[in-house]
Design a protein around this motif. Structure first.
Motif, short mmCIF file in Angstrom:
data_model
loop_
_atom_site.label_atom_id
_atom_site.label_comp_id
_atom_site.label_asym_id
_atom_site.label_seq_id
_atom_site.Cartn_x
_atom_site.Cartn_y
_atom_site.Cartn_z
N MET A 51 0.83 -1.20 0.00
CA MET A 51 0.00 0.00 0.00
C MET A 51 0.87 1.27 0.00
O MET A 51 0.51 2.24 -0.64
N ARG A 52 1.99 1.22 0.72
CA ARG A 52 2.86 2.41 0.74
C ARG A 52 3.43 2.70 -0.64
O ARG A 52 3.53 3.87 -1.03
N ILE A 53 3.80 1.65 -1.35
CA ILE A 53 4.33 1.85 -2.70
C ILE A 53 3.25 2.42 -3.61
O ILE A 53 3.49 3.36 -4.37
N LYS A 54 2.05 1.87 -3.51
CA LYS A 54 0.92 2.36 -4.32
C LYS A 54 0.66 3.83 -4.02
O LYS A 54 0.51 4.64 -4.95
N GLU A 55 0.61 4.19 -2.75
CA GLU A 55 0.37 5.58 -2.38
C GLU A 55 1.50 6.49 -2.88
O GLU A 55 1.24 7.61 -3.32
N SER A 56 2.71 5.98 -2.83
CA SER A 56 3.86 6.75 -3.32
C SER A 56 3.75 7.00 -4.82
O SER A 56 4.02 8.11 -5.30
N ILE A 57 3.35 5.99 -5.55
CA ILE A 57 3.20 6.13 -7.00
C ILE A 57 2.11 7.15 -7.32
O ILE A 57 2.31 8.06 -8.12
N ILE A 58 0.97 7.00 -6.68
CA ILE A 58 -0.16 7.89 -6.97
C ILE A 58 0.16 9.33 -6.58
O ILE A 58 -0.09 10.27 -7.34
N ALA A 59 0.74 9.53 -5.41
CA ALA A 59 1.06 10.88 -4.95
C ALA A 59 2.14 11.54 -5.80
O ALA A 59 2.08 12.74 -6.07
N SER A 60 3.11 10.76 -6.24
CA SER A 60 4.23 11.32 -6.99
C SER A 60 3.88 11.69 -8.42
O SER A 60 4.55 12.52 -9.03
N PHE A 61 2.84 11.06 -8.96
CA PHE A 61 2.54 11.24 -10.38
C PHE A 61 1.08 11.62 -10.62
O PHE A 61 0.52 11.33 -11.67
N ASP A 62 0.48 12.28 -9.66
CA ASP A 62 -0.90 12.73 -9.80
C ASP A 62 -1.00 13.77 -10.91
O ASP A 62 -0.12 14.61 -11.08
N PHE A 63 -2.09 13.72 -11.64
CA PHE A 63 -2.30 14.62 -12.77
C PHE A 63 -2.32 16.09 -12.35
O PHE A 63 -2.02 16.97 -13.15
N SER A 64 -2.66 16.36 -11.10
CA SER A 64 -2.73 17.75 -10.64
C SER A 64 -1.35 18.40 -10.51
O SER A 64 -1.25 19.61 -10.44
N LEU A 65 -0.30 17.59 -10.49
CA LEU A 65 1.06 18.13 -10.41
C LEU A 65 1.50 18.65 -11.78
O LEU A 65 1.10 18.13 -12.82
N ARG A 66 2.34 19.66 -11.76
CA ARG A 66 2.90 20.18 -13.01
C ARG A 66 3.80 19.11 -13.62
O ARG A 66 4.42 18.32 -12.90
N PRO A 67 3.92 19.06 -14.95
CA PRO A 67 4.76 18.04 -15.59
C PRO A 67 6.19 18.00 -15.06
O PRO A 67 6.75 16.91 -14.88
N GLU A 68 6.76 19.15 -14.76
CA GLU A 68 8.15 19.14 -14.26
C GLU A 68 8.24 18.56 -12.85
O GLU A 68 9.33 18.17 -12.40
N GLU A 69 7.13 18.44 -12.15
CA GLU A 69 7.11 17.84 -10.81
C GLU A 69 6.92 16.33 -10.86
O GLU A 69 7.03 15.66 -9.84
N ARG A 70 6.57 15.81 -12.01
CA ARG A 70 6.35 14.37 -12.14
C ARG A 70 7.17 13.80 -13.29
O ARG A 70 6.72 13.01 -14.10
N GLY A 71 8.42 14.23 -13.33
CA GLY A 71 9.33 13.79 -14.38
C GLY A 71 9.64 12.30 -14.31
O GLY A 71 9.52 11.66 -13.27
N ILE A 72 10.07 11.77 -15.42
CA ILE A 72 10.35 10.34 -15.54
C ILE A 72 11.46 9.90 -14.58
O ILE A 72 11.46 8.77 -14.10
#
Length: 90
Positions: free
Chosen positions: A1-22
């Motif tokens: 669950m922690r990994i899932k939450e980390s993935i979702i929080a780190s790459f949420d669509f509401s973040l600017r593209p430069e905040e969710r870089g590859i």
């Protein structure tokens, strides 16, 4: 669950593209790999797929987290040096 939450929080669509870089994806892939190295986390599931009409009940074993790890790892390998590449996960 922690990994899932980390993935979702780190790459949420509401973040600017430069905040969710590859490049932010690689540490999560590494966490998944470490998690999967523990044999207790290797829970395989049955998956059914019809390949031919003559044999409609083929059964395969899959592991959803290994599939996710492999896919995310592939994304990192392919796009890590692409300028401006970002990730969105919903």
């Amino acid at each position: 669950m922690r990994i899932k939450e980390s993935i979702i929080a780190s790459f949420d669509f509401s973040l600017r593209p430069e905040e969710r870089g590859i490049k932010k994806l690689k540490p999560i892939v590494d966490k998944l790999r470490v998690y999967l190295e523990d044999k207790e986390h290797r829970q395989w599931q049955s998956w059914y797929q019809s390949i031919t009409e003559e044999d409609p009940d083929n059964t395969y074993q899959i592991h959803p987290l290994i599939c996710l790890h492999d896919h995310l790892s592939w994304l990192c390998d392919i796009f890590e040096n692409t300028p401006g590449a970002s990730v969105t996960i919903r």
